[in-house]
Design a protein around this motif. Structure first.
Motif, PDB file in Angstrom:
ATOM      1  N   VAL A  21      -3.250   5.620   8.594  1.00  0.00           N
ATOM      2  CA  VAL A  21      -3.367   4.388   7.815  1.00  0.00           C
ATOM      3  C   VAL A  21      -4.090   3.399   8.712  1.00  0.00           C
ATOM      4  O   VAL A  21      -3.675   3.174   9.861  1.00  0.00           O
ATOM      5  N   ALA A  58       0.814  -1.215   0.000  1.00  0.00           N
ATOM      6  CA  ALA A  58       0.000   0.000   0.000  1.00  0.00           C
ATOM      7  C   ALA A  58       0.851   1.271   0.000  1.00  0.00           C
ATOM      8  O   ALA A  58       0.306   2.378   0.051  1.00  0.00           O
ATOM      9  N   SER A  79      -8.736   8.442   5.572  1.00  0.00           N
ATOM     10  CA  SER A  79      -7.579   7.613   5.903  1.00  0.00           C
ATOM     11  C   SER A  79      -7.267   6.646   4.768  1.00  0.00           C
ATOM     12  O   SER A  79      -8.154   6.247   4.009  1.00  0.00           O
ATOM     13  N   ARG A  80      -6.028   6.249   4.672  1.00  0.00           N
ATOM     14  CA  ARG A  80      -5.663   5.174   3.768  1.00  0.00           C
ATOM     15  C   ARG A  80      -6.022   3.846   4.437  1.00  0.00           C
ATOM     16  O   ARG A  80      -5.812   3.684   5.645  1.00  0.00           O
ATOM     17  N   THR A  81      -6.586   2.899   3.705  1.00  0.00           N
ATOM     18  CA  THR A  81      -7.069   1.664   4.318  1.00  0.00           C
ATOM     19  C   THR A  81      -6.431   0.430   3.682  1.00  0.00           C
ATOM     20  O   THR A  81      -6.081   0.428   2.499  1.00  0.00           O
ATOM     21  N   VAL A  82      -6.300  -0.615   4.501  1.00  0.00           N
ATOM     22  CA  VAL A  82      -5.794  -1.914   4.060  1.00  0.00           C
ATOM     23  C   VAL A  82      -6.734  -2.958   4.640  1.00  0.00           C
ATOM     24  O   VAL A  82      -6.878  -3.057   5.867  1.00  0.00           O
ATOM     25  N   VAL A 101       3.106   2.081   2.339  1.00  0.00           N
ATOM     26  CA  VAL A 101       3.235   2.579   3.717  1.00  0.00           C
ATOM     27  C   VAL A 101       4.500   2.017   4.344  1.00  0.00           C
ATOM     28  O   VAL A 101       4.674   0.798   4.428  1.00  0.00           O
ATOM     29  N   GLY A 152      -7.426  12.005   7.943  1.00  0.00           N
ATOM     30  CA  GLY A 152      -6.734  11.706   6.688  1.00  0.00           C
ATOM     31  C   GLY A 152      -5.266  11.396   6.861  1.00  0.00           C
ATOM     32  O   GLY A 152      -4.608  10.967   5.901  1.00  0.00           O
ATOM     33  N   ASP A 153      -4.732  11.602   8.050  1.00  0.00           N
ATOM     34  CA  ASP A 153      -3.315  11.297   8.304  1.00  0.00           C
ATOM     35  C   ASP A 153      -3.086   9.849   8.699  1.00  0.00           C
ATOM     36  O   ASP A 153      -1.936   9.412   8.793  1.00  0.00           O
ATOM     37  N   GLU A 193     -12.414   5.351   5.625  1.00  0.00           N
ATOM     38  CA  GLU A 193     -12.579   5.914   4.287  1.00  0.00           C
ATOM     39  C   GLU A 193     -13.295   7.258   4.351  1.00  0.00           C
ATOM     40  O   GLU A 193     -12.922   8.213   3.652  1.00  0.00           O
TER      41      GLU A 193
END
Length: 282
Positions: A221, A124, A243-246, A126, A218-219, A239
């Motif tokens: 993960v 991703a 945020s970035r999601t996995v 990260v 938004g900062d 989301e």
């Protein structure tokens, strides 16, 4: 050769997943897709092995042509005591999710779960190094994740569990960078973190989240190891916050890819494995 052209012969190598129950395991779908992508002459099946049959099964692995074993609940700790030696992670965790049989017949126990999660973060984009991580949960998955994060050079690892004493048991795995996060401090700790990992069962098959709304930004993960449903309430919150999601399928796929690399020496195509898993989950 494509999956439809694969022919099993007397030379085909066999790997299996053992557990009880094991009927609904995604591992056969994922691993057979991986073997097909690598064009190796291997196949994979699921075997239900009750607790009282485990020692006999491990003896059979020694004496038969079974070439690799994935281990799931409830056997991971017991298998660690039955193999000939353990890799660094499996030794620290006293838990095995992979058995490799060497050419000399030695059974070596590995743990690929935590490294699989770290691989999913790399996928991703990260970086783990130096990042402040919150881990929710203190079970077997959380243990493997804390161990891997520490080995991969993360920053502070803050562990939260409803029973703080259980979270404290994970601190030795954090290699001096771990701390227990109390219930009252959880949301403040999350706000100041970089990566949030739900390693608990919260959200599995139900629309609940371990975090309240408005905590994520938004900062962050955000990783959720739950993959049923694939889009959990936690990931939906993340989301919405930007945020970035996995999702949980990534860890499952990447730990399986590491297993195949240990067995065959070939890294499978994780995209093929993912497609097969998503079709099976549909």
């Amino acid at each position: 050769m494509s999956g439809s052209e694969r022919i099993i012969t007397g030379r085909t190598r066999l790997a299996v997943v053992i557990g009880d129950p094991v009927l609904h395991s995604l591992s056969p779908v994922i691993h057979n897709a991986g073997f097909a992508s690598s064009r190796v002459d291997w196949t994979y099946a699921a075997l239900r092995v009750p607790v009282d049959s485990l020692e006999n099964f491990v003896s059979l692995v020694r004496e038969t042509s079974v070439s690799g074993v994935s281990v799931t609940m409830p056997h991971k700790s017991a298998v660690a005591r039955l193999v000939d030696r353990l890799d660094e992670s499996a030794s620290a965790l006293e838990s095995v999710n992979t058995i490799v049989k060497t050419d000399e017949g030695e059974l070596v126990g590995h743990s690929t779960d935590g490294d699989g999660l770290c691989d999913s973060l790399v996928e991703a984009g990260v970086a783990v190094e130096g990042r402040r991580v919150v881990v929710l949960g203190a079970g077997g998955a959380a243990r493997s994740i804390v161990d891997a994060l520490a080995r991969h050079g993360s920053g502070p690892i803050l562990i939260h569990n409803r029973t703080p004493a259980n979270a404290e048991l994970l601190l030795p795995l954090a290699r001096g960078r771990g701390a227990v996060c109390d219930v009252g401090d959880l949301h403040d700790v999350v706000r100041s973190s970089d990566i949030v990992i739900n390693a608990s069962s919260v959200g599995m098959g139900e629309s609940v989240s371990p975090l309240r709304d408005g905590v994520l930004t938004g900062d962050h993960v955000v990783v959720d190891i739950v993959y049923h449903p694939l889009r959990t309430t936690l990931l939906a919150q993340a989301e919405q916050a930007g945020s970035r999601t996995v999702d949980g399928l990534r860890m499952l796929i990447h730990q399986a890819a590491r297993q195949q690399s240990l067995w065959t020496g070939v890294r499978p195509d994780v995209t093929s494995m993912t497609r097969a898993a998503i079709r099976a989950l549909a």
